[in-house]
Motif scaffolding. Structure first.
Motif, short mmCIF file in Angstrom:
data_model
loop_
_atom_site.label_atom_id
_atom_site.label_comp_id
_atom_site.label_asym_id
_atom_site.label_seq_id
_atom_site.Cartn_x
_atom_site.Cartn_y
_atom_site.Cartn_z
N HIS A 38 36.49 30.76 31.21
CA HIS A 38 36.81 32.28 31.47
C HIS A 38 38.33 32.48 31.74
CE1 HIS A 38 32.81 33.33 31.01
NE2 HIS A 38 32.62 32.54 32.26
N ILE A 39 39.32 31.30 32.03
CA ILE A 39 40.55 31.36 32.31
C ILE A 39 41.36 30.94 31.27
CG2 ILE A 39 42.00 30.37 34.09
CD1 ILE A 39 39.80 29.79 35.98
N SER A 40 42.34 31.79 31.13
CA SER A 40 43.22 31.49 29.74
C SER A 40 44.15 30.62 30.40
CB SER A 40 43.93 32.79 29.47
OG SER A 40 42.89 33.84 28.93
N PRO A 41 44.88 29.53 29.44
CA PRO A 41 45.93 28.74 29.51
C PRO A 41 47.10 29.50 30.08
CG PRO A 41 44.78 28.09 27.50
CD PRO A 41 44.20 29.65 27.93
N CYS A 42 47.96 28.83 30.88
CA CYS A 42 49.17 29.44 31.19
C CYS A 42 50.28 28.53 31.31
CB CYS A 42 49.03 30.08 32.78
SG CYS A 42 48.42 28.86 33.89
N ASP A 43 51.55 28.77 31.58
CA ASP A 43 52.39 27.76 31.85
C ASP A 43 52.53 26.97 32.94
OD1 ASP A 43 54.14 28.19 29.20
OD2 ASP A 43 54.25 30.29 30.02
N ILE A 44 52.22 27.81 34.12
CA ILE A 44 52.14 27.16 35.35
C ILE A 44 51.01 27.69 36.23
CG2 ILE A 44 53.58 26.75 37.63
CD1 ILE A 44 56.14 27.08 36.01
N VAL A 45 50.29 26.84 36.86
CA VAL A 45 49.27 27.17 37.60
C VAL A 45 49.96 27.08 39.14
CG1 VAL A 45 46.95 26.32 38.71
CG2 VAL A 45 47.26 26.48 36.34
N ILE A 46 49.49 28.10 40.04
CA ILE A 46 50.13 27.82 41.43
C ILE A 46 48.75 28.03 42.22
CG2 ILE A 46 52.43 28.44 40.74
CD1 ILE A 46 51.50 31.36 42.25
N SER A 47 48.88 27.65 43.59
CA SER A 47 47.78 27.60 44.59
C SER A 47 48.33 27.39 46.01
CB SER A 47 46.78 26.60 44.32
OG SER A 47 45.82 26.87 45.38
N SER A 48 48.11 28.54 46.64
CA SER A 48 48.70 28.56 48.19
C SER A 48 47.88 28.73 49.28
CB SER A 48 49.47 29.69 48.15
OG SER A 48 50.30 29.94 49.44
N LEU A 49 47.65 27.55 50.11
CA LEU A 49 46.70 27.45 51.21
C LEU A 49 45.24 27.80 50.69
CD1 LEU A 49 48.50 29.49 53.80
CD2 LEU A 49 48.72 27.11 53.16
N PHE A 50 44.92 27.16 49.62
CA PHE A 50 43.79 27.17 49.00
C PHE A 50 42.77 26.09 48.74
CE2 PHE A 50 41.21 27.50 44.82
CZ PHE A 50 40.25 28.06 45.14
N THR A 51 43.31 24.74 48.39
CA THR A 51 42.71 23.64 47.99
C THR A 51 42.08 22.97 49.33
OG1 THR A 51 44.79 22.08 48.39
CG2 THR A 51 44.57 23.14 46.33
N HIS A 52 42.54 23.44 50.60
CA HIS A 52 41.66 22.78 51.74
C HIS A 52 40.02 23.16 51.75
CE1 HIS A 52 43.36 26.45 53.57
NE2 HIS A 52 42.10 26.26 54.20
N HIS A 53 39.95 24.26 51.05
CA HIS A 53 38.59 24.52 50.98
C HIS A 53 37.67 23.64 50.22
CE1 HIS A 53 39.19 28.66 52.67
NE2 HIS A 53 40.54 28.68 52.26
N PHE A 54 37.91 22.65 49.77
CA PHE A 54 37.57 21.76 48.94
C PHE A 54 37.11 20.46 49.31
CE2 PHE A 54 39.16 25.12 46.04
CZ PHE A 54 37.95 25.56 45.07
N ASP A 55 36.08 19.86 49.17
CA ASP A 55 35.89 18.43 49.67
C ASP A 55 36.78 17.62 48.56
OD1 ASP A 55 34.34 17.90 47.50
OD2 ASP A 55 32.39 18.10 48.61
N ILE A 59 52.00 22.56 37.67
CA ILE A 59 51.33 22.87 38.90
C ILE A 59 52.06 22.91 40.10
CG2 ILE A 59 49.18 22.64 40.33
CD1 ILE A 59 48.29 20.75 37.61
N ILE A 60 52.02 23.77 41.04
CA ILE A 60 52.54 23.95 42.24
C ILE A 60 51.32 24.12 43.43
CG2 ILE A 60 54.09 24.88 43.81
CD1 ILE A 60 55.65 25.69 41.46
N ILE A 61 51.07 23.28 44.17
CA ILE A 61 50.20 23.54 45.22
C ILE A 61 50.96 23.44 46.72
CG2 ILE A 61 48.09 22.69 46.25
CD1 ILE A 61 47.36 21.55 43.66
N ILE A 68 54.15 19.50 43.80
CA ILE A 68 54.58 19.61 42.39
C ILE A 68 54.20 18.78 41.57
CG2 ILE A 68 56.36 20.59 40.76
CD1 ILE A 68 57.93 21.36 43.16
N ILE A 69 53.45 19.15 40.36
CA ILE A 69 52.68 18.13 39.43
C ILE A 69 53.35 18.71 37.92
CG2 ILE A 69 50.89 17.28 38.16
CD1 ILE A 69 49.00 18.00 40.73
N TYR A 70 54.07 17.78 37.42
CA TYR A 70 54.65 17.95 36.22
C TYR A 70 53.82 17.61 34.84
CZ TYR A 70 58.75 18.27 39.27
OH TYR A 70 59.47 19.14 40.22
#
Length: 232
Positions: free
Chosen positions: A122-139, A158-160, A228-230
Motif C-alpha cells: 500500500h506504500i508508494s515508492p519514494c526517493d528517500i525513506v526516513i525514520s526517526s526514533l522508530f526502529t527500536h520498536h522492532f526486535d 534511507i535515513i534512520i 544513512i543508507i545509500y
C-alpha cells in the motif's frame, strides 16, 4: 542499575495501535517538542543534505507519529525554495489523525495508515525513506525486515535516527519524565525506549544481516545514532 547489556524486548504502551486519541496525543505532542529541543529535526535535515535534495523529490517518513519531523522538513524546504512531496506512514489510526491535524497548514504533507512490515504493497515508492526514533520498536528479526522493506521502497536512500542504549541516557530520561510529566505512558515508554535501543556493534551486525554495506553510521549528541543508507 538496569541490565543494558542486551536489547530489551518488552512492549511499550505505545505499541498498542488501538490506543485512543486522548492517551496518545499528549505523548506525541511531547515527543515533537523533545525532538525539536534536542536537535533531532536538525540532524535529520542535515542528513538529507547529503544526498542532496532537489525540488520534486518525494520523502516518506515511516513511523511518523505526530508528523513533527515532516513539518520540520516542510518548513526547512519552504525557506530553501524546495518543493517536496512528503508522506507520513504509521499503523496507529490515532497517530495518523493527530498528524493530519498538526499538518493541516501544509498542503505538501499527506498521511497513510499502513503496516511497514506486512502492508508495504500500500506504500508508494519514494526517493528517500526516513525514520526517526522508530526502529527500536522492532526486535532484531523484524528490524532486518523493516530495513529491507525500506530498501525496496526508496529509490535513492534511507535515513534512520534512533537511540544509543546507554546508562546515562536511561537515567536522564527517568529523571526528566518523573519531573516534567505525570503521564503514565511517557514514564514507562521513555526509559524502556532506551532499553530497547542500540549499540554500534548491534547496528553493524543487523545491517550485515540485511545485506547492506553502503552506509554511514555516526553518533550524535544526545546519545543518538544517525544511519544513512545509500542505494548507489
Amino acid at each position: 542499575m538496569p541490565d543494558l547489556t542486551i536489547r530489551a524486548s518488552d512492549a511499550e504502551i505505545m505499541d498498542d495501535f488501538d490506543l485512543p486519541s486522548s492517551q496518545i496525543e499528549p505523548v506525541l505532542a511531547g515527543l515533537g517538542k523533545v525532538n525539536a529541543l534536542l536537535g533531532g529535526h536538525k540532524s535529520l535535515i542535515k542528513a538529507l543534505k547529503n544526498f542532496p535534495i532537489h525540488t520534486g523529490y518525494s520523502i516518506s517518513d515511516w513511523g511518523c507519529g505526530g508528523g513533527d519531523t515532516l513539518i520540520a522538513i516542510a518548513k526547512w524546504a519552504g525557506k530553501n525554495n524546495l518543493q517536496l512531496n512528503l508522506t507520513g506512514i504509521d499503523v496507529a489510526p490515532a497517530a495518523i489523525n493527530f498528524a493530519r491535524k498538526e499538518s493541516a497548514n501544509f498542503t505538501n504533507i499527506n498521511y497513510l495508515q499502513a503496516d511497514v512490515i506486512t502492508g508495504t504493497k500500500h506504500i508508494s515508492p519514494c526517493d528517500i525513506v526516513i525514520s526517526s526514533l522508530f526502529t527500536h520498536h522492532f526486535d532484531d528479526e523484524r528490524w532486518v525486515t523493516l530495513v529491507k522493506n525500506m530498501q525496496a521502497s526508496a529509490r535513492r536512500g534511507i535515513i534512520i535516527t534512533d537511540l544509543h542504549r546507554h546508562w546515562l541516557l536511561y537515567y536522564a530520561i527517568v529523571a526528566i519524565t518523573h519531573v516534567f510529566t505525570r503521564n503514565k505512558m511517557a514514564r514507562n515508554d521513555g526509559p524502556l525506549s532506551v532499553k530497547r535501543a542500540f549499540k554500534k556493534a548491534e547496528l553493524v551486525a543487523l545491517l550485515k544481516n540485511a545485506g547492506i554495506d553502503n552506509y554511514n553510521l555516526t553518533w550524535h549528541w544526545p546519545f543518538r545514532w544517525a544511519l544513512i543508507i545509500y542505494k548507489s
